[in-house]
Design a protein around this motif. Structure first.
Motif, PDB file in Angstrom:
ATOM      1  N   ASP A 168     -11.971  -6.375  -3.852  1.00  0.00           N
ATOM      2  CA  ASP A 168     -11.548  -5.655  -2.660  1.00  0.00           C
ATOM      3  C   ASP A 168     -11.981  -6.449  -1.430  1.00  0.00           C
ATOM      4  O   ASP A 168     -13.056  -6.250  -0.888  1.00  0.00           O
ATOM      5  CB  ASP A 168     -12.183  -4.258  -2.651  1.00  0.00           C
TER       6      ASP A 168
ATOM      7  N   ALA B  73     -10.565  -6.297   1.399  1.00  0.00           N
ATOM      8  CA  ALA B  73     -10.367  -5.395   2.553  1.00  0.00           C
ATOM      9  C   ALA B  73      -9.780  -6.163   3.743  1.00  0.00           C
ATOM     10  O   ALA B  73      -8.752  -6.817   3.578  1.00  0.00           O
ATOM     11  CB  ALA B  73     -11.671  -4.697   2.909  1.00  0.00           C
TER      12      ALA B  73
ATOM     13  N   TRP C 136      -7.957  -9.587   3.596  1.00  0.00           N
ATOM     14  CA  TRP C 136      -6.628  -9.899   3.069  1.00  0.00           C
ATOM     15  C   TRP C 136      -5.639 -10.130   4.198  1.00  0.00           C
ATOM     16  O   TRP C 136      -5.469  -9.282   5.069  1.00  0.00           O
ATOM     17  CB  TRP C 136      -6.110  -8.749   2.185  1.00  0.00           C
ATOM     18  N   ASN C 137      -5.007 -11.272   4.185  1.00  0.00           N
ATOM     19  CA  ASN C 137      -3.915 -11.563   5.107  1.00  0.00           C
ATOM     20  C   ASN C 137      -2.932 -12.480   4.374  1.00  0.00           C
ATOM     21  O   ASN C 137      -3.119 -12.800   3.192  1.00  0.00           O
ATOM     22  CB  ASN C 137      -4.448 -12.206   6.403  1.00  0.00           C
TER      23      ASN C 137
ATOM     24  N   ILE D 257      -3.495 -14.290   0.638  1.00  0.00           N
ATOM     25  CA  ILE D 257      -2.645 -13.954  -0.516  1.00  0.00           C
ATOM     26  C   ILE D 257      -1.926 -15.213  -0.998  1.00  0.00           C
ATOM     27  O   ILE D 257      -1.841 -15.485  -2.201  1.00  0.00           O
ATOM     28  CB  ILE D 257      -1.647 -12.827  -0.172  1.00  0.00           C
TER      29      ILE D 257
ATOM     30  N   ARG E  90      -6.072   2.100  -6.725  1.00  0.00           N
ATOM     31  CA  ARG E  90      -4.901   1.981  -5.866  1.00  0.00           C
ATOM     32  C   ARG E  90      -5.280   1.969  -4.378  1.00  0.00           C
ATOM     33  O   ARG E  90      -4.775   1.156  -3.607  1.00  0.00           O
ATOM     34  CB  ARG E  90      -3.932   3.124  -6.141  1.00  0.00           C
ATOM     35  N   TYR E  91      -6.131   2.896  -3.980  1.00  0.00           N
ATOM     36  CA  TYR E  91      -6.503   2.976  -2.565  1.00  0.00           C
ATOM     37  C   TYR E  91      -7.737   3.842  -2.440  1.00  0.00           C
ATOM     38  O   TYR E  91      -8.169   4.483  -3.407  1.00  0.00           O
ATOM     39  CB  TYR E  91      -5.365   3.557  -1.712  1.00  0.00           C
ATOM     40  N   TRP E  92      -8.301   3.881  -1.244  1.00  0.00           N
ATOM     41  CA  TRP E  92      -9.386   4.800  -0.964  1.00  0.00           C
ATOM     42  C   TRP E  92      -9.146   5.434   0.398  1.00  0.00           C
ATOM     43  O   TRP E  92      -8.364   4.932   1.207  1.00  0.00           O
ATOM     44  CB  TRP E  92     -10.741   4.122  -1.070  1.00  0.00           C
TER      45      TRP E  92
ATOM     46  N   LEU F  21      -5.494   6.137   4.476  1.00  0.00           N
ATOM     47  CA  LEU F  21      -5.626   5.390   3.225  1.00  0.00           C
ATOM     48  C   LEU F  21      -5.764   3.892   3.492  1.00  0.00           C
ATOM     49  O   LEU F  21      -5.174   3.356   4.441  1.00  0.00           O
ATOM     50  CB  LEU F  21      -4.406   5.624   2.331  1.00  0.00           C
ATOM     51  N   ARG F  22      -6.554   3.247   2.632  1.00  0.00           N
ATOM     52  CA  ARG F  22      -6.648   1.787   2.664  1.00  0.00           C
ATOM     53  C   ARG F  22      -6.470   1.270   1.242  1.00  0.00           C
ATOM     54  O   ARG F  22      -7.038   1.833   0.301  1.00  0.00           O
ATOM     55  CB  ARG F  22      -8.016   1.338   3.194  1.00  0.00           C
ATOM     56  N   ILE F  23      -5.731   0.217   1.091  1.00  0.00           N
ATOM     57  CA  ILE F  23      -5.489  -0.310  -0.248  1.00  0.00           C
ATOM     58  C   ILE F  23      -6.778  -0.908  -0.811  1.00  0.00           C
ATOM     59  O   ILE F  23      -7.610  -1.451  -0.093  1.00  0.00           O
ATOM     60  CB  ILE F  23      -4.359  -1.355  -0.288  1.00  0.00           C
TER      61      ILE F  23
ATOM     62  N   GLY G 110      -6.241  -2.921  -6.635  1.00  0.00           N
ATOM     63  CA  GLY G 110      -5.076  -2.784  -7.520  1.00  0.00           C
ATOM     64  C   GLY G 110      -3.772  -3.307  -6.930  1.00  0.00           C
ATOM     65  O   GLY G 110      -3.077  -4.100  -7.584  1.00  0.00           O
ATOM     66  N   PRO G 111      -3.406  -2.885  -5.717  1.00  0.00           N
ATOM     67  CA  PRO G 111      -2.132  -3.360  -5.162  1.00  0.00           C
ATOM     68  C   PRO G 111      -2.079  -4.874  -4.943  1.00  0.00           C
ATOM     69  O   PRO G 111      -1.036  -5.492  -5.138  1.00  0.00           O
ATOM     70  CB  PRO G 111      -2.047  -2.613  -3.814  1.00  0.00           C
ATOM     71  N   ILE G 112      -3.203  -5.469  -4.548  1.00  0.00           N
ATOM     72  CA  ILE G 112      -3.205  -6.923  -4.346  1.00  0.00           C
ATOM     73  C   ILE G 112      -3.053  -7.631  -5.693  1.00  0.00           C
ATOM     74  O   ILE G 112      -2.313  -8.626  -5.811  1.00  0.00           O
ATOM     75  CB  ILE G 112      -4.499  -7.377  -3.640  1.00  0.00           C
TER      76      ILE G 112
END
Lengths: 265, 265
Positions: A123, A125, A128-129, A133, A155-157, A163-165, A168-170
């Motif tokens: 994570d 957080a 990530w840009n 990625i 998935r998110y918190w 919500l923030r990813i 999982g999504p990354i």
């Protein structure tokens, strides 16, 4: 016959108000009966030492090998793998709080875009840009194909502002882009449960998991052939029991575990 | 009996050196025979007018309705959908070059985190960061659930300094995070081919697609029941024909299309 126990942490042994009543004596009793136990948690924001300190406050003696999180699991996985294949250098995409846990390993330089034998996605957080990625994708698509580890599948918190990813999504984005499926280390991933079993040194049919999350703890562990106890603390909701499969036992809390184990024996 | 033709653009009608020999006369002949045709392209970096200008340079008269890209398809889809459900305001995550194509629609303010009835994900490139991905997730997870459109499914593209992710991985991340499957408008998505058929006004068994991409153009269109012609120009490689299913016909280039159509009739 239960010969080893895996505990979820949050909502099972501890919550925001402090230790769950009876948690300390439950762990102490298992230790006195020589039944090995581990704590298996999805947290990546707290180092294992944080949980050890909390256990110490509860009067429970434990060591770092008894705490299994995606971070400790990844290190165990890397040691296992290193006997067969090179795993270093490692490209780490994790928060600073997790980075120190990997300092004994050979890490790729922070901006390097080639040469990783393992890519670990956590994570990151705000980190990530587009550039980060792309850097992960470029590392994953080189030859030889590096190991690809995701520190969980959350998935998110819920942050204060929405919500923030999470990781999982990354991981999903990088799997889609690279065509490489990550090894996910975090409940309910089978690879994560398998590592917990290996650390416990007990075969799966003799292992009980104690959790408050019907999906991640109970159904996930059932898929891996473990026995399961759902506790009515933490995030437990009555609706958790409305759809199968049911856990092997439902306990009011971890305080009832010893009695149930004694009766079951 | 072919009653309508869909053309891929790059590598079929035009390449980096200019028009493919015979492309202009092929399009002109179809028009003179009253066989409708459309150009169906995955580009989102060029507005439809760019292709119209190139066609004009080739001496081919066409209008904007004959160019179908993920951007024009999304506008056609929105007009269709608006007859049944509200589609505005629209949250747009696209490059500036694509933004102008949506100016006739009611757009959500650039930083707004609620109120979207449609979320459109494109290739935001450098614009993607933690905040923007979270904003898309927050918009997608509100009630009523907005429409979720992805302008293509491309995994990445080759920049001078290495691979860069395209729209597909971001859509995959948001699908994983939100649990909502996007409507993908871009080859080889069935929804995209279905829109092309609706615009052409010809039933699928009478439609031929002409492409140089065995996966995206040919196999994708076969899944949707179209007839298919693979040309040996553009990205065509001999290995494209090594695994089934084969296209209905393989042509040296688009220049051979008219003769083949005449013979087939």
């Amino acid at each position: 016959m239960i010969k080893g126990v895996l505990f979820d942490w949050g909502g099972v042994l501890h919550d925001d108000n402090g230790p769950i009543a009876g948690a300390a004596s439950c762990l102490q009793q298992l230790s006195s009966q020589n039944i090995p136990w581990r704590i298996i948690s999805n947290t990546t924001s707290k180092p294992p030492q944080y949980l050890l300190d909390k256990l110490d406050d509860m009067g429970v003696q434990a060591d770092a090998t008894q705490i299994l999180t995606p971070i400790t699991a990844s290190q165990f996985w890397l040691r296992q793998q290193a006997r067969r294949n090179p795993v270093e250098p490692i490209a780490l995409f994790v928060a600073d709080s997790a980075r120190s846990s990997f300092q004994a390993l050979s890490l790729l330089a922070p901006q390097a875009e080639k040469g990783a034998r393992t890519v670990i996605i956590g994570d990151l957080a705000e980190g990530w840009n587009y550039q980060q990625i792309n850097r992960a994708l470029r590392l994953l698509t080189q030859q030889p194909t590096p190991h690809f580890i995701a520190l969980g599948a959350t998935r998110y918190w819920q942050a204060a502002d929405g919500l923030r990813i999470d990781v999982g999504p990354i991981a999903a984005a990088l799997e889609y882009a690279s065509g490489i499926k990550p090894i996910t280390l975090g409940k309910p991933s089978p690879a994560f449960f398998a590592l917990a079993l290996a650390q416990l040194g007990v075969s799966k049919e003799h292992v009980l998991i104690v959790g408050d999350d019907i999906e991640s703890d109970i159904h996930g562990a059932q898929q891996c052939g473990l026995q399961t106890a759902l506790v009515r603390t933490g995030k437990f909701q009555a609706t958790d029991l409305q759809k199968p499969p049911a856990p092997d036992v439902v306990l009011d809390s971890v305080a009832d575990l010893s009695d149930w184990l004694d009766a079951a024996h």
